[in-house]
Design an enzyme around this catalytic site. Structure first.
Site, PDB file in Angstrom:
ATOM      1  N   ASP A 104     -10.620   2.138  -1.391  1.00 28.48           N
ATOM      2  CA  ASP A 104     -11.177   0.889  -0.871  1.00 28.48           C
ATOM      3  C   ASP A 104     -12.637   0.698  -1.269  1.00 28.48           C
ATOM      4  O   ASP A 104     -13.418   1.633  -1.288  1.00 28.48           O
ATOM      5  CB  ASP A 104     -11.128   0.893   0.665  1.00 28.48           C
ATOM      6  CG  ASP A 104      -9.716   0.701   1.177  1.00 28.48           C
ATOM      7  OD1 ASP A 104      -8.796   0.560   0.361  1.00 28.48           O
ATOM      8  OD2 ASP A 104      -9.561   0.685   2.409  1.00 28.48           O
ATOM      9  N   ASP A 133       0.846  -1.200   0.000  1.00 26.41           N
ATOM     10  CA  ASP A 133       0.000   0.000   0.000  1.00 26.41           C
ATOM     11  C   ASP A 133       0.880   1.249   0.000  1.00 26.41           C
ATOM     12  O   ASP A 133       2.100   1.156   0.073  1.00 26.41           O
ATOM     13  CB  ASP A 133      -0.886  -0.037   1.256  1.00 26.41           C
ATOM     14  CG  ASP A 133      -2.209   0.682   1.039  1.00 26.41           C
ATOM     15  OD1 ASP A 133      -2.295   1.507   0.111  1.00 26.41           O
ATOM     16  OD2 ASP A 133      -3.146   0.429   1.811  1.00 26.41           O
TER      17      ASP A 133
END
Ligand SMILES: *[C@@H]1O[C@H](CO)[C@@H](O)[C@H](O)[C@H]1NC(C)=O
Ligand SMILES: *[C@@H]1O[C@H](CO)[C@@H](O)[C@H](O)[C@H]1NC(C)=O
Ligand SMILES: *[C@@H]1O[C@H](CO)[C@@H](O)[C@H](O)[C@H]1NC(C)=O
Ligand SMILES: *[C@@H]1O[C@H](CO)[C@@H](O)[C@H](O)[C@H]1NC(C)=O
Length: 342
Positions: free
Chosen positions: A217, A155
């Site tokens: 997300d 990430d």
């Protein structure tokens, strides 16, 4: 409104990552969507990020037939490590929640037939505040190899999105040099697309990653899913050419793309209506479906049967449940035999 997604089986012309992995879009299960950053096992014994949760999930995925259906990656997202590195700089799994250690957990997961995935964040901390990988790349990759991971989601919270253009390729080279084949999942373009920082360099991304997040997300609601679908629909001309065996646009945990044999087309129809009965039949032209005009044999990929296909006026009829999906493969008649024999 009906919408299409065109997933053309394009073979990228540029040099791309060649680690022999993710030749079809990786499918699996990851902790974040449901369990987020729950770490209090006393209060939430069944929901906390722990070896017990991962093992229980592995068992359930086998029992319910998901593994058999191809959901082979079992991935721990954020919140698995201690808040501090060991004195020699190593990442350590949380002592209470991962009592047996990562290698033992990896062994369990592998013994069930899954591949094992981990999460880290390119920075000095992870998104949830655990130690990040920055400045510890080599030592962390050594741990991942020791733990025998098969997949790494890297990430990029809290780092200048422009720096990602050098950070990810550099990390990718180190991952490659480790000698262990590890699917490399990047969040690189997500941070550049979502904040409109710059147009991501997908050439470079495909040289580095097996899959890459393009958006934020996903949440488990139809509204969010529908937004993801919209984004892909609106941007497909731009991003579809980047995808192919070994390299995929990642819509975040919901995968509906599919590798195609050359010269055939996959077309998914999605109804965004969320109430009532199926739409009446709609008839679509070649132009609307963005297909070259011609004769096609059409196969329904869910029902696994050929469909009668085109009407007398040369249009393709589709009837679909609210929030439903129909997924077809259009095989040009002249390539039919080749394709069917694959
Ligand atoms: C991360 O780096 C920032 C500044 O570079 C620093 O303030 C912070 O304490 C660091 N966090 C960790 C967990 O090392
Ligand atoms: C490393 O990269 C080379 C060249 O692309 C490739 O052949 C090899 O399979 C890669 N190895 C790993 C472990 O990713
Ligand atoms: C994108 O990346 C490729 C491959 O690394 C590079 O050759 C190209 O110059 C980059 N394009 C831009 C606009 O930076
Ligand atoms: C679609 O085409 C069929 C004939 O193939 C026709 O019967 C039907 O009325 C058409 N539907 C619409 C909505 O035009």
């Amino acid at each position: 409104m009906l919408m299409f997604l065109f997933l053309l089986g394009l073979v990228p012309t540029t040099l791309t990552l060649d680690n022999g992995l993710a030749l079809t879009p990786p499918m699996g299960w990851m902790t974040w969507q449901r369990f987020r950053r729950i770490t209090d096992c006393e209060k939430y014994p069944r929901d906390c990020i722990s070896e017990e949760l991962i093992k229980r999930t592995a068992d359930k995925l086998v029992e319910d037939g998901y593994l058999e259906a191809g959901y082979e990656y079992l991935i721990i997202d954020d919140c698995w490590s201690q808040k501090h590195r060991s004195s020699d700089g190593r990442l350590m799994p949380d002592r209470k929640r991962f009592k047996s250690g990562m290698k033992a957990l990896a062994d369990y997961i592998h013994s069930k037939g899954f591949k094992f995935g981990m999460y880290q964040n390119y920075s000095n901390v992870t998104c949830a505040g655990y130690p990040g990988i920055m400045d510890y790349e080599d030592i962390d990759i050594a741990s991942f190899v020791e733990w025998e991971i098969d997949y790494l989601k890297l990430d990029a919270c809290y780092i200048d999105p422009l720096k990602l253009d050098t950070a990810y390729p550099e990390f990718g080279r180190k991952l490659n040099a480790s000698g262990r084949p590890i699917v490399f999942s990047c969040s690189w373009p997500a941070y550049q697309e979502s904040y409109n920082i710059k147009k991501p360099n997908y050439t470079s991304i495909a040289e580095t990653c097996n899959l890459w997040r393009v958006l934020g997300d996903i949440e488990d609601s139809w509204a969010v899913l529908s937004n993801v679908i919209d984004w892909y629909g609106h941007n497909q001309d731009r991003i579809a050419p980047n995808a192919g065996p070994g390299q995929w646009n990642d819509p975040d945990m919901e995968i509906w793309s599919r590798e195609l044999a050359d010269r055939s087309y996959a077309v998914a129809f999605i109804s965004k209506k969320d109430y009532g009965a199926p739409y009446p039949e709609h008839n679509f032209t070649f132009t609307q479906m963005k297909l070259p005009e011609g004769k096609y044999k059409v196969r329904d990929l869910y029902l696994k049967e050929n469909v009668p296909s085109f009407g007398p006026d040369g249009t393709f009829p589709v009837r679909i449940n609210p929030t439903g999906v129909k997924f077809f493969k259009f095989i040009p008649k002249e390539t039919e035999n080749e394709v069917y024999n694959k």
